[in-house]
Design a protein around this motif. Structure first.
Motif, PDB file in Angstrom:
ATOM      1  N   SER A 151       0.815  -1.126  -0.002  1.00  0.00           N
ATOM      2  CA  SER A 151      -0.009  -0.076  -0.020  1.00  0.00           C
ATOM      3  C   SER A 151       0.878   1.283  -0.006  1.00  0.00           C
ATOM      4  O   SER A 151       0.579   2.192  -0.567  1.00  0.00           O
ATOM      5  N   MET A 152       2.014   1.220   0.762  1.00  0.00           N
ATOM      6  CA  MET A 152       3.027   2.295   0.918  1.00  0.00           C
ATOM      7  C   MET A 152       3.409   2.458  -0.723  1.00  0.00           C
ATOM      8  O   MET A 152       3.467   3.630  -1.073  1.00  0.00           O
ATOM      9  N   ILE A 153       4.005   1.440  -1.347  1.00  0.00           N
ATOM     10  CA  ILE A 153       4.596   1.748  -2.757  1.00  0.00           C
ATOM     11  C   ILE A 153       3.610   2.170  -3.436  1.00  0.00           C
ATOM     12  O   ILE A 153       3.851   3.224  -4.115  1.00  0.00           O
ATOM     13  N   VAL A 154       2.211   1.810  -3.477  1.00  0.00           N
ATOM     14  CA  VAL A 154       1.286   2.256  -4.395  1.00  0.00           C
ATOM     15  C   VAL A 154       0.905   3.571  -4.324  1.00  0.00           C
ATOM     16  O   VAL A 154       0.644   4.328  -5.211  1.00  0.00           O
ATOM     17  N   ALA A 155       0.772   3.790  -2.899  1.00  0.00           N
ATOM     18  CA  ALA A 155       0.507   5.515  -2.719  1.00  0.00           C
ATOM     19  C   ALA A 155       1.821   6.339  -2.916  1.00  0.00           C
ATOM     20  O   ALA A 155       1.155   7.482  -3.670  1.00  0.00           O
ATOM     21  N   ALA A 156       3.020   6.066  -2.819  1.00  0.00           N
ATOM     22  CA  ALA A 156       3.951   6.786  -3.470  1.00  0.00           C
ATOM     23  C   ALA A 156       3.936   7.049  -4.805  1.00  0.00           C
ATOM     24  O   ALA A 156       4.280   7.925  -5.429  1.00  0.00           O
ATOM     25  N   ILE A 157       3.436   5.804  -5.568  1.00  0.00           N
ATOM     26  CA  ILE A 157       3.509   6.073  -7.121  1.00  0.00           C
ATOM     27  C   ILE A 157       2.494   6.917  -7.712  1.00  0.00           C
ATOM     28  O   ILE A 157       2.883   7.790  -8.332  1.00  0.00           O
ATOM     29  N   SER A 158       1.246   6.605  -6.855  1.00  0.00           N
ATOM     30  CA  SER A 158       0.181   7.661  -7.107  1.00  0.00           C
ATOM     31  C   SER A 158       0.487   8.993  -6.606  1.00  0.00           C
ATOM     32  O   SER A 158       0.110   9.876  -7.380  1.00  0.00           O
ATOM     33  N   LEU A 159       1.171   9.009  -5.540  1.00  0.00           N
ATOM     34  CA  LEU A 159       1.663  10.608  -5.134  1.00  0.00           C
ATOM     35  C   LEU A 159       2.588  11.391  -6.262  1.00  0.00           C
ATOM     36  O   LEU A 159       2.398  12.378  -6.543  1.00  0.00           O
ATOM     37  N   ALA A 160       3.452  10.633  -6.847  1.00  0.00           N
ATOM     38  CA  ALA A 160       4.398  11.178  -7.699  1.00  0.00           C
ATOM     39  C   ALA A 160       3.727  11.726  -9.060  1.00  0.00           C
ATOM     40  O   ALA A 160       4.043  12.405  -9.448  1.00  0.00           O
ATOM     41  N   ALA A 161       2.447  10.716  -9.434  1.00  0.00           N
ATOM     42  CA  ALA A 161       1.850  11.066 -10.683  1.00  0.00           C
ATOM     43  C   ALA A 161       0.935  12.336 -10.317  1.00  0.00           C
ATOM     44  O   ALA A 161       1.076  13.268 -11.275  1.00  0.00           O
ATOM     45  N   ALA A 162       0.222  12.222  -9.302  1.00  0.00           N
ATOM     46  CA  ALA A 162      -0.402  13.570  -8.786  1.00  0.00           C
ATOM     47  C   ALA A 162       0.696  14.759  -8.887  1.00  0.00           C
ATOM     48  O   ALA A 162       0.019  15.854  -9.514  1.00  0.00           O
ATOM     49  N   ALA A 163       1.606  14.651  -8.145  1.00  0.00           N
ATOM     50  CA  ALA A 163       2.377  16.124  -8.005  1.00  0.00           C
ATOM     51  C   ALA A 163       3.069  16.265  -9.468  1.00  0.00           C
ATOM     52  O   ALA A 163       3.120  17.431  -9.818  1.00  0.00           O
ATOM     53  N   ALA A 164       3.210  15.342 -10.298  1.00  0.00           N
ATOM     54  CA  ALA A 164       3.969  15.471 -11.812  1.00  0.00           C
ATOM     55  C   ALA A 164       2.521  16.281 -12.495  1.00  0.00           C
ATOM     56  O   ALA A 164       3.065  17.344 -13.009  1.00  0.00           O
ATOM     57  N   HIS A 165       1.517  15.959 -12.389  1.00  0.00           N
ATOM     58  CA  HIS A 165       0.543  16.658 -12.921  1.00  0.00           C
ATOM     59  C   HIS A 165       0.142  18.180 -12.548  1.00  0.00           C
ATOM     60  O   HIS A 165      -0.012  19.039 -13.119  1.00  0.00           O
ATOM     61  N   LEU A 166       0.362  18.218 -11.173  1.00  0.00           N
ATOM     62  CA  LEU A 166       0.233  19.541 -10.699  1.00  0.00           C
ATOM     63  C   LEU A 166       1.275  20.501 -11.046  1.00  0.00           C
ATOM     64  O   LEU A 166       1.072  21.671 -11.339  1.00  0.00           O
ATOM     65  N   LEU A 167       2.727  19.972 -10.877  1.00  0.00           N
ATOM     66  CA  LEU A 167       3.691  20.694 -11.325  1.00  0.00           C
ATOM     67  C   LEU A 167       3.971  21.049 -12.989  1.00  0.00           C
ATOM     68  O   LEU A 167       4.277  22.195 -13.334  1.00  0.00           O
ATOM     69  N   SER A 168       3.400  20.069 -13.771  1.00  0.00           N
ATOM     70  CA  SER A 168       3.428  20.412 -15.194  1.00  0.00           C
ATOM     71  C   SER A 168       2.224  21.494 -15.512  1.00  0.00           C
ATOM     72  O   SER A 168       2.308  21.942 -16.631  1.00  0.00           O
ATOM     73  N   ALA A 169       1.285  21.720 -14.656  1.00  0.00           N
ATOM     74  CA  ALA A 169       0.290  22.488 -14.953  1.00  0.00           C
ATOM     75  C   ALA A 169      -0.495  22.202 -16.418  1.00  0.00           C
ATOM     76  O   ALA A 169      -0.827  22.964 -17.177  1.00  0.00           O
ATOM     77  N   GLY A 170      -0.631  20.917 -16.583  1.00  0.00           N
ATOM     78  CA  GLY A 170      -1.000  20.335 -17.879  1.00  0.00           C
ATOM     79  C   GLY A 170      -2.542  20.510 -17.805  1.00  0.00           C
ATOM     80  O   GLY A 170      -3.270  20.666 -16.966  1.00  0.00           O
ATOM     81  N   ALA A 171      -3.269  20.132 -19.124  1.00  0.00           N
ATOM     82  CA  ALA A 171      -4.576  20.117 -19.382  1.00  0.00           C
ATOM     83  C   ALA A 171      -5.215  19.016 -18.588  1.00  0.00           C
ATOM     84  O   ALA A 171      -4.472  17.912 -18.293  1.00  0.00           O
TER      85      ALA A 171
END
Length: 327
Positions: free
Chosen positions: A37-57
């Protein structure tokens, strides 16, 4: 690609639930489930952060699930990505703590299967993009968290806490169901995209505001719909209490923001006053109740009520700013 990663993480968490059932008697079950669960949460967190930082559509996807003629719609935009990061950050910390705490759990067979499912449900709520998927995920979140609250069901106080929590959760879901029903209208506009473009009338928007305040507010813990919080938190395992207090109540805030600020139309002048009044009462009552507590978990539960009140004060001010064209 980012949304695909998030949905894959939710599917992985759901897959951990039946795995937990099969290995629950193993000595390594706690480490496997919480570590995964910790590993999966870390991967999902990285994806969410990447989308936020990229300011993509915003990213969208539709899966052939749920209602046959509707499907399951998912969307990752700035709002959902921010709250997804909140969910994943809380899940990451709780899972890390549970690696040690879970070794002392007396009823792991009642906790391990529901824990990853609870995390998956919260993830799906914030990326859902139609009313059916949102409500299904919302209720799934309620039921999995209720099962975790009831994990030590032989304690009479825990049974009472679970009963009250289930009643309040069902009441909140009913309010949201009615709200989405009003937004869908006679044409059945169940997708969030259609609701954004609908521009409901002022009276309809006001009813949606009230129903969203009741439905999401009961899950968030606004007064007087907070009664489940000080009962459920002491009953749940500590890492679950942390998720319910720090994450699930914020998922409820997300639901309120999504419905009121996107679907309910232009706010009337009194919307902010209503939200601010409820928020002010919630904040003050949360502090007063917290001052009288001697049990640490009940103390934290009432501080959660106070914090939710502060958050809703901000949302009430945002409605006032929006009414006067300041945002």
């Amino acid at each position: 690609m980012t949304l695909t990663i998030v949905l894959a993480c939710a599917a992985a968490l759901l897959a951990l639930a039946p795995i937990a059932v099969t290995i629950v008697r193993s000595a390594a079950a706690t480490r496997v489930i919480y570590g995964s669960s910790m590993i999966v949460a870390a991967i999902s967190l990285a994806a969410a952060a990447a989308h936020l930082l990229s300011a993509g559509a915003p990213l969208s996807a539709t899966l052939p699930l749920g209602v046959p003629w509707l499907g399951a719609h998912f969307r990752l935009d700035a709002l959902s990505a921010f709250f997804l990061a909140v969910v994943d950050l809380g899940a990451l910390g709780a899972s890390l703590f549970a690696l040690g705490y879970g070794e002392h759990e007396t009823a792991p067979q009642r906790v391990l299967p529901f824990y990853p499912a609870f995390l998956a449900a919260m993830t799906l709520v914030v990326v859902a993009d139609d009313a059916f998927t949102f409500l299904f995920s919302w209720e799934f979140m309620s039921l999995t968290s209720w099962a975790l609250v009831m994990s030590h069901h032989r304690v009479p106080d825990n049974v009472r806490a679970g009963y009250i929590y289930l009643i309040m959760a069902s009441f909140g879901t009913l309010a949201l169901l009615l709200g989405f029903g009003l937004l869908a209208g006679p044409d059945g506009l169940y997708t969030f995209e259609a609701m954004r473009a609908a521009h409901p009338a002022a009276t309809l928007g006001a009813l949606v505001l009230i129903l969203a305040l009741v439905g999401a507010g009961s899950k968030a813990g606004i007064v007087p719909l907070h009664v489940w919080l000080p009962l459920a938190h002491p009953a749940a395992p500590s890492h679950v209490s942390a998720l319910m207090s720090g994450v699930m109540t914020k998922v409820a805030v997300y639901g309120f923001v999504r419905i009121v600020f996107e679907f309910a139309g232009a706010p009337a002048w009194w919307w902010s006053i209503l939200v601010l009044a409820v928020a002010g009462i919630t904040t003050v009552m949360g502090v007063l109740y917290a001052l009288m507590q001697h049990d640490l978990k009940r103390l934290l539960a009432y501080h959660t009520v106070e914090n939710i009140g502060i958050i809703f004060i901000g949302l009430g001010l945002s409605l006032a700013f929006k009414t006067h064209g300041m945002m």
